[in-house]
Design a protein around this motif. Sequence first.
Motif, PDB file in Angstrom:
ATOM      1  N   GLU A 358       0.871  -1.183   0.000  1.00 35.77           N
ATOM      2  CA  GLU A 358       0.000   0.000   0.000  1.00 35.77           C
ATOM      3  C   GLU A 358       0.902   1.226   0.000  1.00 35.77           C
ATOM      4  N   ALA A 359       1.874   1.170  -0.908  1.00 35.10           N
ATOM      5  CA  ALA A 359       2.884   2.221  -0.950  1.00 35.10           C
ATOM      6  C   ALA A 359       2.452   3.372  -1.866  1.00 35.10           C
ATOM      7  N   VAL A 360       1.315   3.221  -2.524  1.00 39.44           N
ATOM      8  CA  VAL A 360       0.685   4.246  -3.371  1.00 39.44           C
ATOM      9  C   VAL A 360       1.712   4.777  -4.386  1.00 39.44           C
ATOM     10  N   THR A 361       2.120   6.047  -4.315  1.00 38.78           N
ATOM     11  CA  THR A 361       3.030   6.539  -5.369  1.00 38.78           C
ATOM     12  C   THR A 361       4.405   5.879  -5.271  1.00 38.78           C
ATOM     13  N   PHE A 362       4.734   5.314  -4.121  1.00 41.71           N
ATOM     14  CA  PHE A 362       6.032   4.647  -3.972  1.00 41.71           C
ATOM     15  C   PHE A 362       6.013   3.237  -4.561  1.00 41.71           C
ATOM     16  N   SER A 363       4.856   2.786  -5.017  1.00 47.55           N
ATOM     17  CA  SER A 363       4.767   1.450  -5.630  1.00 47.55           C
ATOM     18  C   SER A 363       5.362   1.435  -7.031  1.00 47.55           C
ATOM     19  N   GLY A 383      -9.581  -2.869  -3.571  1.00 49.00           N
ATOM     20  CA  GLY A 383     -10.799  -2.060  -3.699  1.00 49.00           C
ATOM     21  C   GLY A 383     -10.551  -0.563  -3.617  1.00 49.00           C
ATOM     22  N   GLY A 384      -9.289  -0.162  -3.594  1.00 47.08           N
ATOM     23  CA  GLY A 384      -8.969   1.263  -3.604  1.00 47.08           C
ATOM     24  C   GLY A 384      -9.256   2.003  -2.305  1.00 47.08           C
ATOM     25  N   ALA A 385      -9.754   1.302  -1.289  1.00 51.03           N
ATOM     26  CA  ALA A 385     -10.065   1.970  -0.014  1.00 51.03           C
ATOM     27  C   ALA A 385      -8.831   1.881   0.878  1.00 51.03           C
ATOM     28  N   ILE A 386      -8.114   2.993   1.017  1.00 51.15           N
ATOM     29  CA  ILE A 386      -6.829   2.937   1.725  1.00 51.15           C
ATOM     30  C   ILE A 386      -7.034   2.674   3.218  1.00 51.15           C
ATOM     31  N   GLU A 409       4.121   0.781   3.109  1.00 52.50           N
ATOM     32  CA  GLU A 409       3.016   1.696   3.371  1.00 52.50           C
ATOM     33  C   GLU A 409       3.360   3.139   3.067  1.00 52.50           C
ATOM     34  N   ALA A 410       2.494   3.802   2.350  1.00 44.33           N
ATOM     35  CA  ALA A 410       2.616   5.258   2.256  1.00 44.33           C
ATOM     36  C   ALA A 410       2.078   5.859   3.562  1.00 44.33           C
ATOM     37  N   ASP A 411       2.647   6.995   3.967  1.00 47.59           N
ATOM     38  CA  ASP A 411       2.334   7.527   5.305  1.00 47.59           C
ATOM     39  C   ASP A 411       0.850   7.866   5.490  1.00 47.59           C
ATOM     40  N   GLY A 412       0.248   8.491   4.489  1.00 46.90           N
ATOM     41  CA  GLY A 412      -1.170   8.850   4.629  1.00 46.90           C
ATOM     42  C   GLY A 412      -2.035   7.614   4.800  1.00 46.90           C
ATOM     43  N   SER A 413      -1.789   6.582   4.009  1.00 52.74           N
ATOM     44  CA  SER A 413      -2.580   5.351   4.080  1.00 52.74           C
ATOM     45  C   SER A 413      -2.364   4.637   5.415  1.00 52.74           C
ATOM     46  N   ALA A 414      -1.130   4.700   5.924  1.00 50.24           N
ATOM     47  CA  ALA A 414      -0.804   3.996   7.167  1.00 50.24           C
ATOM     48  C   ALA A 414      -1.649   4.521   8.332  1.00 50.24           C
ATOM     49  N   SER A 437       7.537   8.070   3.982  1.00 47.58           N
ATOM     50  CA  SER A 437       7.037   9.305   4.577  1.00 47.58           C
ATOM     51  C   SER A 437       7.389  10.497   3.697  1.00 47.58           C
ATOM     52  N   ASN A 438       6.439  10.875   2.834  1.00 50.07           N
ATOM     53  CA  ASN A 438       6.629  12.098   2.038  1.00 50.07           C
ATOM     54  C   ASN A 438       5.798  13.245   2.603  1.00 50.07           C
ATOM     55  N   ARG A 439       5.074  12.940   3.691  1.00 52.68           N
ATOM     56  CA  ARG A 439       4.309  13.939   4.438  1.00 52.68           C
ATOM     57  C   ARG A 439       3.310  14.689   3.566  1.00 52.68           C
ATOM     58  N   TYR A 441      -0.331  13.789   0.685  1.00 52.45           N
ATOM     59  CA  TYR A 441      -1.134  12.908  -0.150  1.00 52.45           C
ATOM     60  C   TYR A 441      -0.686  13.149  -1.591  1.00 52.45           C
ATOM     61  N   ALA A 442       0.464  12.583  -1.953  1.00 53.31           N
ATOM     62  CA  ALA A 442       1.073  12.924  -3.244  1.00 53.31           C
ATOM     63  C   ALA A 442       0.174  12.561  -4.417  1.00 53.31           C
ATOM     64  N   ILE A 443      -0.470  11.408  -4.331  1.00 53.94           N
ATOM     65  CA  ILE A 443      -1.262  10.971  -5.492  1.00 53.94           C
ATOM     66  C   ILE A 443      -2.425  11.932  -5.729  1.00 53.94           C
ATOM     67  N   LEU A 444      -2.951  12.486  -4.653  1.00 49.95           N
ATOM     68  CA  LEU A 444      -4.074  13.414  -4.824  1.00 49.95           C
ATOM     69  C   LEU A 444      -3.598  14.758  -5.390  1.00 49.95           C
ATOM     70  N   ALA A 445      -2.360  15.128  -5.052  1.00 52.86           N
ATOM     71  CA  ALA A 445      -1.805  16.350  -5.651  1.00 52.86           C
ATOM     72  C   ALA A 445      -1.718  16.161  -7.165  1.00 52.86           C
ATOM     73  N   ASP A 464      -1.643  18.158   2.442  1.00 58.92           N
ATOM     74  CA  ASP A 464      -0.334  18.319   3.091  1.00 58.92           C
ATOM     75  C   ASP A 464      -0.353  17.696   4.481  1.00 58.92           C
ATOM     76  N   LEU A 465       0.564  16.781   4.750  1.00 59.64           N
ATOM     77  CA  LEU A 465       0.611  16.118   6.066  1.00 59.64           C
ATOM     78  C   LEU A 465       1.793  16.603   6.904  1.00 59.64           C
ATOM     79  N   SER A 466       2.380  17.714   6.545  1.00 56.79           N
ATOM     80  CA  SER A 466       3.637  18.108   7.207  1.00 56.79           C
ATOM     81  C   SER A 466       3.429  18.963   8.454  1.00 56.79           C
TER      82      SER A 466
HETATM   83  C1  LIG Z   1     -11.024   4.977   2.367  1.00 57.70           C
HETATM   84  C2  LIG Z   1     -10.404   5.977   1.466  1.00 57.70           C
HETATM   85  N1  LIG Z   1     -10.422   7.270   1.817  1.00 57.70           N
HETATM   86  C3  LIG Z   1      -9.849   8.186   1.013  1.00 57.70           C
HETATM   87  C4  LIG Z   1      -9.276   7.822  -0.164  1.00 57.70           C
HETATM   88  C5  LIG Z   1      -8.745   8.865  -1.121  1.00 57.70           C
HETATM   89  N2  LIG Z   1      -7.307   8.781  -1.222  1.00 57.70           N
HETATM   90  C6  LIG Z   1      -6.707   8.121  -2.226  1.00 57.70           C
HETATM   91  S1  LIG Z   1      -5.082   8.191  -2.145  1.00 57.70           S
HETATM   92  C7  LIG Z   1      -5.136   9.147  -0.753  1.00 57.70           C
HETATM   93  C8  LIG Z   1      -3.896   9.661  -0.124  1.00 57.70           C
HETATM   94  C9  LIG Z   1      -2.721   8.768  -0.289  1.00 57.70           C
HETATM   95  O1  LIG Z   1      -1.625   9.352   0.369  1.00 57.70           O
HETATM   96  P1  LIG Z   1      -0.460   8.468   0.873  1.00 57.70           P
HETATM   97  O2  LIG Z   1      -0.980   7.201   1.420  1.00 57.70           O
HETATM   98  O3  LIG Z   1       0.401   9.266   1.787  1.00 57.70           O
HETATM   99  O4  LIG Z   1       0.323   8.092  -0.454  1.00 57.70           O
HETATM  100  P2  LIG Z   1       1.087   9.045  -1.494  1.00 57.70           P
HETATM  101  O5  LIG Z   1       0.066   9.469  -2.474  1.00 57.70           O
HETATM  102  O6  LIG Z   1       1.685  10.195  -0.746  1.00 57.70           O
HETATM  103  O7  LIG Z   1       2.112   8.148  -2.108  1.00 57.70           O
HETATM  104  C10 LIG Z   1      -6.426   9.389  -0.369  1.00 57.70           C
HETATM  105  C11 LIG Z   1      -6.794  10.173   0.828  1.00 57.70           C
HETATM  106  C12 LIG Z   1      -9.296   6.446  -0.488  1.00 57.70           C
HETATM  107  N3  LIG Z   1      -8.757   5.973  -1.615  1.00 57.70           N
HETATM  108  N4  LIG Z   1      -9.842   5.561   0.357  1.00 57.70           N
END
Ligand SMILES: Cc1ncc(C[n+]2csc(CCOP(=O)(O)OP(=O)(O)O)c2C)c(N)n1
Length: 515
Positions: A358-363, A383-386, A409-414, A437-439, A441-445, A464-466
Amino acid sequence: MNGAQALIRTLAGCEVEVCFANPGTSEMHFVAALDAVPEMRAVLCLSEGVVTGAADGYGRMTGRPAAALLHLGPGLGNGLANLHNARRAGTPLLAVVGDHATYHKRLDAPLESDIDSLARPVSAWVRRSLRAADVADDAVDAVAAARVPPGAVATLILPADVSWTEGAQPATPRPPRQPAPVPDEVTGSAAKALRSGQPCVIMLGGTGLRQPALQAASRIAAATGARLIGETHPARHERGAGLPAVERLAYLAEFATAQLGGTRHLILAGARSPVSFFAYPGAEGSLVPDGCQVHVLAQRGDDIAGALAALAGDVAGGTAPAAQPAARPALPDGNLTAETAAAVIGALLPEGAIVSDEAVTFSLFLPAATAGAPAHDWLTLTGGAIGQGLPLAAGAAIACPGRPVIALEADGSAMYTIPALWTYAREGLDITTVIFSNRRYAILAMELDRVGAAGGEAARSLLDLSRPALDFTSLAAGMGVPASRATTAGEFAEQFGKALAEPGPHLIEAVIAAP
Ligand SMILES: Cc1ncc(C[n+]2csc(CCOP(=O)(O)OP(=O)(O)O)c2C)c(N)n1
């Protein structure tokens, strides 16, 4: 014997041997009955997202359901996101949701709610047990429903008086239903497409990304020139040195479109027809190229391996599967980036690892960096639900003692399910957690730009999580997990290697500067 005892004995007889739990007053007789049935291992989780995510990880790795014990509607509601992920994964999972006593419901006490309506969207089967005399038979039906291939969430609602009433008896287990065989005409039509001389892609999903289906698919690819592409977010992908290599369909629709470009026949083996994760203004939702014919060789509940084996027998007689050669990246030094972190993981990934990704952009760099690492399982966010990754790792570790588990794990998801760390420590689970830890929500940016929304200061601030910076080493230490922080590739390599070498849980916060 009371209802709760009969229920737990029946579940243990049906090979449901682990119960991830966050109980309340209405489940106290269930809790008490655990002492009478030592075959059932109960694992306390401190939030329901951990309960349901762990049950998902366990089910993915064993093929058998764990029970997830939840407290009425609010407990179920808290666990829904990971039940959604489990549903998308096709995981066998039994949710046991405690409820008020049958005669107490009409009083509309504070915890009264519509449990059935909460359960239905994520459950293939929902039933409320109404008598202690029935609860064991209901449990057998629930397990059977959870084990309908490929696997599903079954929800058994358990009123408190059904648990405490005496006069119940365990029920006899039923063998699980087998995957449905695929008719010869269906494999025959796929064979015709593969012989057409036109560009073919076999899209693998579900058990299609596991042995022995992978071997058959690889033979077909080698004999016919068809390309193998895996679904973007598989529940469990067996990969690494010695196994057939399968690239996964990209998350970003632009890249996925490029991967599938020119395909004239798309043969689905356990995968759904590919679609874009989200709609974007002006873009197509379906990723099937124009003029491409879609053939459903096997749906998720079908005998995917059997269908591919039959197809291989037809079009690939005498052809051997291709094996990914062993290869690892060199250990990098210098800056810690998504790319150097992936190289460290690829360089050190142990044999038989289970990776919860669940490393999101780090994957992005991980698949290439780990492709030739020793054979391992890769579990993704179906299912995309972090908030899935940390609990999933707990369930996988309990399912497979002796195998190293790595949570990426990406920090926001963790942060969604961070209490999972406490369960790691309490159960002594051999899980190495890396927090990228990029502090932010990079993917949303990135998505903010891609959907064409012009975001300003307020919008950027919401991603921003910083402020304040999350301190994952303190969070981990506070839950009993030894932790360290890495800020260079060399530090990360040293800490990751050390964590893998020591049993039990460890956490590394990999601080990666925003580019
Ligand atoms: C349950 C749920 N809530 C909100 C979202 C929307 N969402 C998708 S990615 C994300 C942030 C991801 O940030 P992070 O885990 O830090 O990964 P990064 O993008 O920084 O690599 C959010 C809030 C989601 N996918 N699932």
